[in-house]
Design an enzyme around this catalytic site. Structure first.
Site, PDB file in Angstrom:
ATOM      1  N   SER A   1     155.728  23.196  16.345  1.00 28.69           N
ATOM      2  CA  SER A   1     156.535  24.355  15.951  1.00 28.69           C
ATOM      3  C   SER A   1     155.743  25.215  14.989  1.00 28.69           C
ATOM      4  O   SER A   1     154.947  24.703  14.186  1.00 28.69           O
ATOM      5  CB  SER A   1     157.834  23.904  15.271  1.00 28.69           C
TER       6      SER A   1
ATOM      7  N   TYR B   1     162.068  19.005   8.497  1.00 31.42           N
ATOM      8  CA  TYR B   1     161.635  19.410   9.832  1.00 31.42           C
ATOM      9  C   TYR B   1     160.196  19.923   9.786  1.00 31.42           C
ATOM     10  O   TYR B   1     159.358  19.537  10.616  1.00 31.42           O
ATOM     11  CB  TYR B   1     162.560  20.491  10.379  1.00 31.42           C
TER      12      TYR B   1
END
Length: 237
Positions: free
Chosen positions: A132, A146
């Site tokens: 990501s 995250y």
């Protein structure tokens, strides 16, 4: 389109979203594709029937299950690790077990899958992990855990690229920005905020991410390794 005829591809986390787009791309390009799923049995069954792939039920949070699936596929040409989960919130109140499960899925599973694949992988093989852009940039509150998982993949790729380089096996991370999936729909409540960070103010499509995966798995990317490939509309620019 790249010709993957007679190439053996395994996609971990392939029943929906980016994973399903990657399965469709490789299958459409002639590969023998297998993919795993956890809870989306109907979607997995339909996708497998539609493209001629094999669906395997497996929990990415279970280390031994991940290892067993990869080992069971034998000598792969391409491994794509797309399985991932997202836990957001105040780090002072986030459930610790949920954070640890996210680390299991987002970090431990890719590492153990890559190592197991390399045991039998054909020389010149490809290992691709979907990370990501949040591994590079976390512009809002609540994303520390995250972002940690996605940054960890960067060190993993750099190290494994050196470990496997003598065999011509490449290891790369694809870092999408906002992408239209069930987890992050283009018309979701956070869309306007996310588009505000972007130069191209729209979500990516799964097909765009799959196209980058196909390039990294193809013959023109044989010397591309240990690298992060951001595809985010300028989110991190």
């Amino acid at each position: 389109m790249t010709d993957f005829t007679a190439k053996k591809v395994l996609v971990l986390g392939g029943s929906r979203g980016i994973g399903a787009a990657i399965v469709r791309r490789f299958a459409g390009d002639g590969a023998d594709v297998a993919f795993t799923y956890a809870g989306s049995q109907d979607a997995a069954t339909a996708l497998a029937a539609d493209v001629g792939a094999r669906a395997i039920r497996s929990d990415a949070a279970d280390r031994q299950a991940v290892i067993d699936v990869v080992a069971g596929e034998g000598a792969l040409d391409v491994l794509v690790v797309n399985a991932g989960t997202l836990v957001l919130g105040d780090p002072l109140t986030l459930d610790a077990d949920a954070v640890d499960r996210m680390i299991d899925i987002n970090v431990r599973a890719p590492y153990h899958a890559a190592v197991e694949a390399a045991r039998q992988m054909n020389d010149g093989g490809r290992i691709i992990v979907i990370g990501s852009v949040n591994g590079d940039r976390m512009p809002f509150e609540g994303g520390a855990a995250y972002a940690l998982t996605k940054s960890a993949l960067q060190g993993m790729a750099r190290g494994l690229a050196r470990d496997f380089g003598a065999r011509g096996i490449t290891v790369n991370i694809i870092q999408p920005g906002p992408t239209n999936t069930d987890m992050n729909p283009a018309d979701g409540p956070m869309s306007a905020t996310m588009h505000g960070f972007m130069a191209i103010k729209r979500h990516a499509t799964g097909e765009e991410i799959a196209g980058l995966a196909a390039y990294l798995a193809g013959p023109e990317a044989g010397i591309v390794t240990g690298a992060m490939h951001t595809i985010d509309g300028g989110f991190g620019a």
